[in-house]
Design an enzyme around this catalytic site. Structure first.
Site, PDB file in Angstrom:
ATOM      1  CG  ASP A   1       3.122   1.064   7.406  1.00  0.00           C
ATOM      2  OD1 ASP A   1       3.953   0.855   6.493  1.00  0.00           O
ATOM      3  OD2 ASP A   1       2.734   0.174   8.193  1.00  0.00           O
TER       4      ASP A   1
ATOM      5  NE  ARG B   1      -0.332   2.163   5.140  1.00  0.00           N
ATOM      6  CZ  ARG B   1       0.647   1.359   4.746  1.00  0.00           C
ATOM      7  NH1 ARG B   1       1.588   1.819   3.946  1.00  0.00           N
ATOM      8  NH2 ARG B   1       0.698   0.103   5.151  1.00  0.00           N
TER       9      ARG B   1
ATOM     10  CE  LYS C   1      15.001   3.929   5.043  1.00  0.00           C
ATOM     11  NZ  LYS C   1      14.433   3.030   6.075  1.00  0.00           N
TER      12      LYS C   1
ATOM     13  CD  GLU D   1       8.970  -0.006  -3.725  1.00  0.00           C
ATOM     14  OE1 GLU D   1       7.836   0.431  -3.452  1.00  0.00           O
ATOM     15  OE2 GLU D   1       9.318  -1.180  -3.512  1.00  0.00           O
TER      16      GLU D   1
ATOM     17  CB  VAL E   1      11.385   8.007   7.088  1.00  0.00           C
ATOM     18  CG1 VAL E   1      12.837   8.411   7.278  1.00  0.00           C
ATOM     19  CG2 VAL E   1      11.207   7.250   5.785  1.00  0.00           C
TER      20      VAL E   1
ATOM     21  CE  LYS F   1      -2.164  -1.665   3.805  1.00  0.00           C
ATOM     22  NZ  LYS F   1      -3.079  -1.888   4.940  1.00  0.00           N
ATOM     23  N   GLY F   2       2.118   1.140   0.385  1.00  0.00           N
ATOM     24  CA  GLY F   2       2.936   2.328   0.657  1.00  0.00           C
ATOM     25  C   GLY F   2       3.028   3.333  -0.480  1.00  0.00           C
TER      26      GLY F   2
HETATM   27  P1  IMP Z   1      13.478  -3.746   0.928  1.00  0.00           P
HETATM   28  O1  IMP Z   1      13.190  -5.105   0.357  1.00  0.00           O
HETATM   29  O2  IMP Z   1      14.373  -3.833   2.131  1.00  0.00           O
HETATM   30  O3  IMP Z   1      14.013  -2.760  -0.088  1.00  0.00           O
HETATM   31  O4  IMP Z   1      12.094  -3.262   1.514  1.00  0.00           O
HETATM   32  C1  IMP Z   1      11.470  -2.147   1.097  1.00  0.00           C
HETATM   33  C2  IMP Z   1      10.138  -2.039   1.781  1.00  0.00           C
HETATM   34  O5  IMP Z   1      10.302  -1.940   3.210  1.00  0.00           O
HETATM   35  C3  IMP Z   1       9.454  -0.774   1.354  1.00  0.00           C
HETATM   36  O6  IMP Z   1       8.647  -0.972   0.220  1.00  0.00           O
HETATM   37  C4  IMP Z   1       8.675  -0.389   2.600  1.00  0.00           C
HETATM   38  O7  IMP Z   1       7.430  -1.055   2.582  1.00  0.00           O
HETATM   39  C5  IMP Z   1       9.489  -0.919   3.743  1.00  0.00           C
HETATM   40  N1  IMP Z   1      10.353   0.146   4.323  1.00  0.00           N
HETATM   41  C6  IMP Z   1      11.680   0.281   4.180  1.00  0.00           C
HETATM   42  N2  IMP Z   1      12.155   1.333   4.852  1.00  0.00           N
HETATM   43  C7  IMP Z   1      11.077   1.920   5.432  1.00  0.00           C
HETATM   44  C8  IMP Z   1      10.919   3.094   6.271  1.00  0.00           C
HETATM   45  O8  IMP Z   1      11.866   3.814   6.627  1.00  0.00           O
HETATM   46  N3  IMP Z   1       9.656   3.356   6.670  1.00  0.00           N
HETATM   47  C9  IMP Z   1       8.577   2.601   6.313  1.00  0.00           C
HETATM   48  N4  IMP Z   1       8.678   1.508   5.537  1.00  0.00           N
HETATM   49  C10 IMP Z   1       9.918   1.165   5.092  1.00  0.00           C
HETATM   50 MG    MG Z   2       6.668  -0.512  -0.541  1.00  0.00          MG
END
Ligand code: IMP
Ligand code: MG
Length: 194
Positions: free
Chosen positions: A172, A178, A144, A112, A166, A56-57
């Site tokens: 969230d 959100r 990041k 994304e 964050v 949902k993000g």
């Molecule tokens: P990755 O597989 O580690 O790149 O995961 C990315 C997913 O983790 C994102 O789509 C977010 O849903 C969640 N996520 C990563 N960092 C944050 C943050 O700082 N705040 C909230 N959700 C995050």
């Molecule tokens: Mg996401």
């Protein structure tokens, strides 16, 4: 409040009180989104791209970005569930909702909210690539870079984030925050890592 503008942070009461620092104001985010939209509109002139997001993000970013794109464009969403924590670290995800649109031969722009380790996105990109799109590129509002475990070419990037958790603008913490139009850091007393 004018249409298209936002309430000040204080208006968000107890949610705003959980934030220790605002990293990007609503205005800064909107300005960056517009710049990304302009670039995308220029690059995808004449090829009717399809924007793909994961719920949902990404939904506030997708909604704003979509409206800054001035060429004909389609949009579709996927939903995923991460497996348990052992496999999540390997980036395995289960598709809970697939795209409605076949993407073979299409110009796909994966949109994304934040790329953290990149594991989830890496898995999803491989899944989409297997469907033989004409092109597959990535647009992420936040990255990041220090946390990245797999290299992912990000064609359109909004802002870099520090290695911190964050919230806001779709992101969230336990399903809250959100709705904030800005992005900020959570106070340590609010944030309890799992
Ligand atoms: P990755 O597989 O580690 O790149 O995961 C990315 C997913 O983790 C994102 O789509 C977010 O849903 C969640 N996520 C990563 N960092 C944050 C943050 O700082 N705040 C909230 N959700 C995050
Ligand atoms: Mg996401």
């Amino acid at each position: 409040m004018k249409m298209g503008s936002y309430f000040p942070p204080e208006a968000y009461g107890e949610l705003a009180e959980g934030i220790s620092q605002i990293l990007f104001s609503a205005d800064e985010i909107q300005a960056r989104v517009q710049a990304l939209g302009r670039e995308i509109s220029h690059d995808y002139e004449g090829c009717r791209p399809i924007l793909v997001g994961v719920l949902k993000g990404v939904f506030p970013f997708m909604a704003d970005l979509l409206r800054t794109i001035t060429v004909p464009v389609e949009v579709d969403f996927m939903a995923i569930a991460s497996y348990n924590s052992d496999t999540r670290d390997l980036g395995f995800v289960r598709l809970e909702k697939d795209l409605n649109t076949p993407i073979e031969g299409r110009h796909v722009l994966f949109v994304e909210d934040v790329i953290d380790t990149g594991l989830t996105l890496n898995y999803l990109l491989r899944n989409l690539q297997a469907r033989n799109p004409a092109t597959l590129k990535v647009c992420s509002l936040f990255c990041k870079p220090q946390r990245r475990l797999v290299q992912i070419p990000v064609r359109y990037r909004g802002f870099d984030l520090p290695d911190k958790f964050v919230v806001g603008y779709g992101l969230d913490y336990r399903e809250l925050y959100r709705n904030l139009p800005f992005v900020g850091l959570l106070k340590p007393e609010v944030f309890q890592p799992d």
